[in-house]
Design a protein around this motif. Structure first.
Motif, PDB file in Angstrom:
ATOM      1  N   SER A 133       0.651  -0.682  -0.224  1.00 18.43           N
ATOM      2  CA  SER A 133       0.706   0.030  -0.215  1.00 18.43           C
ATOM      3  C   SER A 133       1.214   1.523   0.004  1.00 18.43           C
ATOM      4  O   SER A 133       0.754   2.244  -0.475  1.00 18.43           O
ATOM      5  CB  SER A 133      -1.306  -0.249   1.295  1.00 18.43           C
ATOM      6  N   VAL A 134       2.133   1.357   0.380  1.00 20.91           N
ATOM      7  CA  VAL A 134       3.106   2.808   1.182  1.00 20.91           C
ATOM      8  C   VAL A 134       4.033   2.928  -0.605  1.00 20.91           C
ATOM      9  O   VAL A 134       3.769   3.923  -0.605  1.00 20.91           O
ATOM     10  CB  VAL A 134       3.447   2.470   1.932  1.00 20.91           C
ATOM     11  N   ILE A 135       4.006   1.406  -1.428  1.00 15.15           N
ATOM     12  CA  ILE A 135       4.734   1.883  -2.556  1.00 15.15           C
ATOM     13  C   ILE A 135       3.478   1.982  -3.647  1.00 15.15           C
ATOM     14  O   ILE A 135       3.881   2.926  -4.357  1.00 15.15           O
ATOM     15  CB  ILE A 135       5.093  -0.088  -2.769  1.00 15.15           C
ATOM     16  N   ALA A 136       2.361   1.868  -3.587  1.00 14.07           N
ATOM     17  CA  ALA A 136       1.263   2.097  -4.232  1.00 14.07           C
ATOM     18  C   ALA A 136       1.293   3.533  -4.353  1.00 14.07           C
ATOM     19  O   ALA A 136       1.167   4.638  -5.249  1.00 14.07           O
ATOM     20  CB  ALA A 136       0.276   1.674  -4.382  1.00 14.07           C
ATOM     21  N   HIS A 137       1.063   4.340  -2.883  1.00 19.27           N
ATOM     22  CA  HIS A 137       1.223   5.484  -2.389  1.00 19.27           C
ATOM     23  C   HIS A 137       1.888   6.225  -3.234  1.00 19.27           C
ATOM     24  O   HIS A 137       1.918   7.343  -3.604  1.00 19.27           O
ATOM     25  CB  HIS A 137       0.871   5.550  -0.966  1.00 19.27           C
ATOM     26  N   HIS A 138       3.528   5.170  -2.501  1.00 20.05           N
ATOM     27  CA  HIS A 138       4.550   6.234  -3.507  1.00 20.05           C
ATOM     28  C   HIS A 138       4.068   6.660  -5.308  1.00 20.05           C
ATOM     29  O   HIS A 138       4.844   7.736  -5.584  1.00 20.05           O
ATOM     30  CB  HIS A 138       5.643   6.020  -3.238  1.00 20.05           C
ATOM     31  N   ALA A 139       4.623   5.184  -5.590  1.00 19.79           N
ATOM     32  CA  ALA A 139       4.106   5.712  -6.369  1.00 19.79           C
ATOM     33  C   ALA A 139       3.069   6.478  -7.859  1.00 19.79           C
ATOM     34  O   ALA A 139       3.267   7.127  -8.389  1.00 19.79           O
ATOM     35  CB  ALA A 139       3.845   4.012  -7.412  1.00 19.79           C
ATOM     36  N   ALA A 140       2.109   6.836  -6.668  1.00 19.41           N
ATOM     37  CA  ALA A 140       1.015   7.603  -7.254  1.00 19.41           C
ATOM     38  C   ALA A 140       1.106   8.563  -7.425  1.00 19.41           C
ATOM     39  O   ALA A 140       1.048   9.829  -8.263  1.00 19.41           O
ATOM     40  CB  ALA A 140      -0.373   7.290  -6.658  1.00 19.41           C
ATOM     41  N   GLU A 141       1.651   9.178  -6.453  1.00 19.58           N
ATOM     42  CA  GLU A 141       2.384  10.658  -6.056  1.00 19.58           C
ATOM     43  C   GLU A 141       2.935  11.049  -7.214  1.00 19.58           C
ATOM     44  O   GLU A 141       3.684  11.598  -7.677  1.00 19.58           O
ATOM     45  CB  GLU A 141       2.703  10.544  -4.904  1.00 19.58           C
ATOM     46  N   LYS A 142       4.280   9.844  -7.206  1.00 18.76           N
ATOM     47  CA  LYS A 142       5.593   9.953  -8.766  1.00 18.76           C
ATOM     48  C   LYS A 142       4.907  10.397  -9.899  1.00 18.76           C
ATOM     49  O   LYS A 142       5.310  11.368 -11.052  1.00 18.76           O
ATOM     50  CB  LYS A 142       6.577  10.036  -8.767  1.00 18.76           C
ATOM     51  N   LEU A 172      -1.637  -2.286  -7.112  1.00 18.16           N
ATOM     52  CA  LEU A 172      -0.067  -2.640  -7.256  1.00 18.16           C
ATOM     53  C   LEU A 172      -0.883  -4.607  -7.729  1.00 18.16           C
ATOM     54  O   LEU A 172      -1.030  -4.573  -7.527  1.00 18.16           O
ATOM     55  CB  LEU A 172       0.369  -2.266  -6.288  1.00 18.16           C
ATOM     56  N   CYS A 173       0.240  -4.361  -8.804  1.00 12.61           N
ATOM     57  CA  CYS A 173       0.218  -5.402  -9.825  1.00 12.61           C
ATOM     58  C   CYS A 173       1.297  -6.052 -10.237  1.00 12.61           C
ATOM     59  O   CYS A 173       1.991  -4.555 -10.768  1.00 12.61           O
ATOM     60  CB  CYS A 173      -0.918  -5.223 -10.502  1.00 12.61           C
ATOM     61  N   GLU A 174       1.174  -7.078 -10.400  1.00 11.04           N
ATOM     62  CA  GLU A 174       2.569  -8.202 -10.807  1.00 11.04           C
ATOM     63  C   GLU A 174       1.958  -8.436 -12.444  1.00 11.04           C
ATOM     64  O   GLU A 174       1.066  -9.341 -12.538  1.00 11.04           O
ATOM     65  CB  GLU A 174       3.542  -9.466 -10.241  1.00 11.04           C
ATOM     66  N   VAL A 175       2.802  -8.026 -13.532  1.00  8.64           N
ATOM     67  CA  VAL A 175       2.587  -8.749 -14.727  1.00  8.64           C
ATOM     68  C   VAL A 175       3.632  -9.676 -15.329  1.00  8.64           C
ATOM     69  O   VAL A 175       4.974  -8.857 -15.126  1.00  8.64           O
ATOM     70  CB  VAL A 175       1.967  -7.286 -15.690  1.00  8.64           C
ATOM     71  N   LYS A 176       3.104 -10.902 -15.781  1.00  9.12           N
ATOM     72  CA  LYS A 176       4.053 -11.820 -15.782  1.00  9.12           C
ATOM     73  C   LYS A 176       4.193 -11.942 -17.319  1.00  9.12           C
ATOM     74  O   LYS A 176       3.634 -11.586 -17.607  1.00  9.12           O
ATOM     75  CB  LYS A 176       4.214 -13.461 -15.626  1.00  9.12           C
ATOM     76  N   SER A 177       5.896 -12.397 -17.548  1.00  7.04           N
ATOM     77  CA  SER A 177       5.726 -12.283 -19.331  1.00  7.04           C
ATOM     78  C   SER A 177       4.969 -13.241 -19.600  1.00  7.04           C
ATOM     79  O   SER A 177       4.481 -12.985 -21.243  1.00  7.04           O
ATOM     80  CB  SER A 177       7.111 -12.959 -19.322  1.00  7.04           C
ATOM     81  N   THR A 178       3.622 -14.192 -19.664  1.00  7.75           N
ATOM     82  CA  THR A 178       2.365 -14.860 -20.321  1.00  7.75           C
ATOM     83  C   THR A 178       1.562 -13.445 -20.220  1.00  7.75           C
ATOM     84  O   THR A 178       0.288 -14.529 -21.584  1.00  7.75           O
ATOM     85  CB  THR A 178       2.677 -16.165 -19.362  1.00  7.75           C
TER      86      THR A 178
END
Length: 912
Positions: free
Chosen positions: A594-603, A612-618
């Motif tokens: 949740s903190v990572i998402a907050h910092h990323a959204a601000e920047k 926050l979501c992982e996208v795999k190569s598939t």
């Protein structure tokens, strides 16, 4: 047929009958009949047995006209253990027997001949000891006589080989055996073509037998009458029971009791009714192989039970008729069986040997009374008490009073408590409780007795804390709660030493651990992790996702060893948007999602309600929970971290770079020494293994978010397994030339062999599983051109890889190894998950400490594997050592199975 015992998930500290639940079955075992050969008629034949070729022979005559089948006390038919389990051998083992018989007639024809014993002639037979000797001489991977016995027993179970009197299972003794052809009188002398054909098939045949021999050995032990089982037999059965799902809830004592009474039962034909609804309950069953249908009148099949499931217990517990019928769903089903009398006796013994301590009418501690010694007259003389369950506070009190000053190698309670306390008594509860015990005073007694109690109590607490430091290591020193506790305890010890001089020895040991000085008034505790460390992990770089062509890690060049990743280490990573723009963040490793998402959204200046979501190569998308920590370490090999609004997650697509390399590295790789590659891979894996803290296994199994702890070091080691596996597949599928592919296949097999030699079982399994991947295994032209020597090597590797009976072959092999060992980590984590999911952590408000014992036992495997330093002699020096080192630490892979399969089909299109 001989029966065997099974057990059910009963709460380990209670005998409450209502806690049992079951699906029921029926009692009419199908019997296997076998016609006797002509020379067995009604004549009396001797039972031949001796311990070695040099020993004497004991004869016990028996009328062969007597049926080898008997009835047990329950009225169930019981098959003689020397008879085959099936009427007709399978095609595979019939062929195996033919090949071995032909090769024996070619190489050692004297082994099969008529033999006389006590005026009786036995036609065309062999001697058990000679058969074992011969098998061990034929292949390097038949490592022991016990393994050879198992291989012959596999043939005997299907009637390919038989004892001349049908009296014995296969034994490494002076006993006579025949091949089926000779027993039936249809044996022929092979011609030259047959001899050549069988010579070519022999090694593959031996590999097949080696794969199935552990199961055959287990069945051989289970088919013995319980009274004839040796101590070693019982230990082997007990080890098997540890991995059966239906028994996971049972205490150690119950499993050992079951090992002594379990019976084996098998049925050949699907549709056989084991028992009918309404029948009297006589046995409890566990499925060892196969599956059964549970049928209720008027409803039909209500469910299907598979290997590891159990049935038939409820009727025994309630002394009621069977609630359902049990019908075999497939041919050749095997069961473990516990008969009613044994079942009830074990329940009585469990309750009789269970001691319950109560406070205010409630259980607070449940102990199991275990016999440890008998006198010369055979009567019990000594017992020990094992903790089965309890409240955390009462278990701690019991530990301090009864265990901390009594060293006993077999008593692991203290170590188990300290290895698993994070589950039921975290440090913020354990530390205050220990301080409370440290200051506890006796409420009655003489002045001297009260003084002695106070002093001994303080000493016990200090001893426990010193063991806690040893077991917890860095986790102890980095925890702020423990840092405060250590300061307080040290100050109290300094003060108490003025009045209790006997505590000075404990104080000195405590100071030595923390590098303190007795002259200091304050304990120099490790730096608290409240201030973030400035070391930068750069996990994205550390994990080496898709490094650029020719790029190498600076640490690899300098030869620096990997450091443990700590929660306060700063991590530099990228977070992407749907349009593939990104921002770079620099945050501590233990930052929540949740903190990572907050910092990323601000920047990135994007909206709200973000995920926050992982996208795999598939292209697969995995939403990360807000309370997850150590997020970047959990990504797949080529996975990337994305952020988007929850309603637009479907718009996220992989980056082009996530596809992985499009060209292999075989041009560079083929110039590297095979042994040096294996050695450098083992060095790196050893570094990764040593960075893992034991508590990480618990955090990973129970859930990181429940503890707020990272498992980055463990994730790196598990990730390495996947990386090596996909590296093998990637390189094979990106090598276009057939000849080069064959050379590469040989190289990988040799690397696997060296990894096994270095006891790097994690890397060994990764390489072999990579070569077994469908994208590689389907390359028939490549495998056809592989020299037969390497085919045999790989076949032997696949034997070790055999997953049957919970990877028994691998477990037996590792049990013979001495540390240092790099274990097969995915299997170890599977054991942790099996224990966790198969056992409740709490029963009636008490900690299920039997579960903690099992968790700690798995953790001890890691401790044992790295209990010795890695001191393998390096291979002969080569010029490009640093290049090899950098290469193996920076593998570039394709982790999309569909892409790899497409590459494979381009190399060798499917044959029409």
């Amino acid at each position: 047929m001989e029966g065997m015992i099974n057990s059910n998930p009963v709460p380990v500290y209670t005998s409450n009958m209502s806690s049992f639940q079951e699906q029921d079955s029926y009692d009419s075992p199908t019997l296997i009949r076998r016609e006797m050969s002509e020379d067995q008629g009604s004549a009396q034949l001797g039972r031949l047995s001796r311990d070695s070729p040099a020993s004497s022979v004991d004869i016990m005559p028996r009328q062969l006209s007597q049926s080898p089948k008997s009835h047990n006390d329950n009225g169930m038919d019981s098959q003689h253990p020397a008879l085959p389990l099936i009427d007709t051998p399978s095609e595979r083992l019939a062929r195996a027997g033919y090949v071995i018989r032909t090769v024996i007639l070619t190489r050692s024809p004297h082994m099969i001949r008529d033999r006389k014993y006590h005026l009786r002639t036995y036609r065309r037979c062999l001697v058990g000891t000679e058969m074992v000797d011969w098998l061990m001489q034929q292949s390097s991977f038949v490592h022991s006589r016990n393994q050879a016995v198992g291989m012959w027993q596999a043939l005997l179970e299907e009637g390919v080989v038989t004892h001349v009197c049908h009296e014995h299972q296969f034994k490494d003794k002076y006993l006579f055996y025949r091949f089926r052809e000779d027993d039936l009188g249809i044996g022929t002398v092979p011609n030259n073509n047959e001899k050549k054909e069988c010579e070519d098939e022999l090694q593959d045949t031996l590999v097949t037998l080696a794969q199935i021999s552990p199961d055959a050995m287990m069945r051989m032990i289970l088919r013995k009458p319980p009274t004839e089982r040796t101590v070693d037999d019982l230990e082997i059965i007990y080890e098997e029971l540890l991995h059966i799902k239906a028994l996971s809830h049972l205490s150690t004592m119950v499993k050992r009791e079951l090992a002594s009474v379990l019976k084996f039962e098998s049925h050949q034909k699907a549709g056989t009714v084991l028992f009918n609804q309404g029948d009297e309950g006589k046995s409890w069953y566990i499925i060892l192989r196969g599956s059964v249908n549970v049928v209720i009148y008027g409803k039909g099949v209500v469910c299907t039970l598979h290997e590891g499931d159990d049935f038939g217990k409820l009727a025994l517990v309630n002394d009621a008729p069977r609630a359902a019928s049990i019908v075999l769903r497939e041919d050749n089903c095997h069961f473990l069986r516990v008969d009613k009398d044994d079942f009830n006796r074990i329940l009585r013994d469990v309750e009789a040997n269970t001691v319950r301590l109560k406070e205010h009418g409630q259980d607070v501690l449940v102990l199991e009374k275990i016999l440890t010694d008998r006198g010369q007259d055979g009567l019990p003389t000594h017992y020990k008490y094992s903790v089965m369950a309890g409240t955390p506070e009462k278990m701690l009190e019991h530990l301090l009073e009864a265990h901390i000053d009594k060293f006993n190698e077999s008593d692991t309670f203290v170590e188990d408590f300290l290895l698993t306390h994070v589950v039921f008594m975290p440090s913020n509860q354990l530390a205050p409780a220990l301080l409370s015990h440290y200051h506890a005073e006796a409420s009655q007694g003489t002045e001297q007795e009260m003084a002695d109690y106070l002093q001994n109590n303080k000493r016990r607490v200090i001893h426990l804390v010193l063991q806690w430091i040893t077991i917890a290591g860095d986790a102890f020193k980095e925890d702020p709660t423990i840092a405060t506790f250590s300061e307080n305890l040290y100050r109290n010890m300094l003060e108490d030493c003025r009045t209790h001089e006997s505590l000075k020895e404990e104080l000195s040991a405590f100071e030595k651990v923390f590098n303190t000085s007795a002259n200091n008034s304050e304990l120099e505790t490790p730096k608290r992790p409240l201030q973030r460390k400035k070391s930068i992990t750069g996990l994205t770089d550390m994990m080496r996702r898709l490094p650029k062509e020719g790029s190498i890690c600076n640490d690899s060049v300098r030869g620096a060893k990997r450091k443990t990743i700590k929660p306060t280490d700063e991590n530099i990573f990228k977070v992407y948007c749907a349009d593939h723009t990104y921002t770079t963040l620099r945050l501590p490793m233990d930052t929540k999602a949740s903190v990572i998402a907050h910092h990323a959204a601000e920047k990135l200046c994007i909206g709200s309600d973000l995920a926050l979501c992982e996208v795999k190569s598939t292209g697969e998308r995995v939403v990360i929970k807000d309370n997850e920590v150590g997020v970047t370490s959990t990504l797949s090999l080529n996975g990337r971290l994305f952020i988007a609004s929850r309603e637009h997650l479907d718009a996220l697509t992989p980056l082009p770079e996530q596809e992985g390399p499009t060209q292999g590295t075989s041009m560079v790789f083929e110039l590297m020494s095979t042994k040096e590659v294996a050695y450098q891979m083992t060095l790196y894996d050893w570094e990764l293994l040593n960075c893992v803290h034991e508590y990480e296994l618990i955090y990973h199994t129970f859930g990181r978010h429940k503890f707020g702890k990272i498992t980055c070091n463990l994730e790196m080691l598990l990730r390495r397994f996947n990386e090596v596996q996909f590296w093998v597949v990637t390189e094979m599928c990106l090598t276009n030339t057939l000849g080069k592919r064959v050379q590469l296949l040989r190289k990988f097999i040799k690397i696997a062999a060296y990894c096994k030699e270095y006891k790097n079982m994690n890397c060994f399994f990764a390489i072999v599983m990579g070569l077994s991947n469908i994208a590689v295994s389907r390359l028939s032209q490549t495998w056809e051109k592989l020299p037969s020597k390497f085919k045999r090597m790989f076949a032997e590797f696949e034997t070790t890889l055999d997953p049957s009976r919970n990877h028994r072959v691998y477990r037996l092999e590792v049990a013979k190894m001495q540390p240092p060992i790099i274990p097969f980590m995915p299997l170890l984590m599977k054991d942790m998950t099996f224990t966790h999911e198969g056992n409740k952590t709490y029963f009636d408000g008490l900690v299920n400490f039997e579960k903690m014992h099992m968790i700690a036992s798995t953790i001890r495997t890691i401790k044992y594997c790295r209990s010795e330093p890695f001191s393998v002699e390096p291979p002969p020096a080569v010029k490009n050592v640093q290049e090899v080192r950098a290469y193996v630490r920076n593998l570039s892979v394709v982790d999309n199975q569909r892409t790899l399969t497409q590459y494979s089909h381009k190399l060798e299109p499917r044959r029409s």
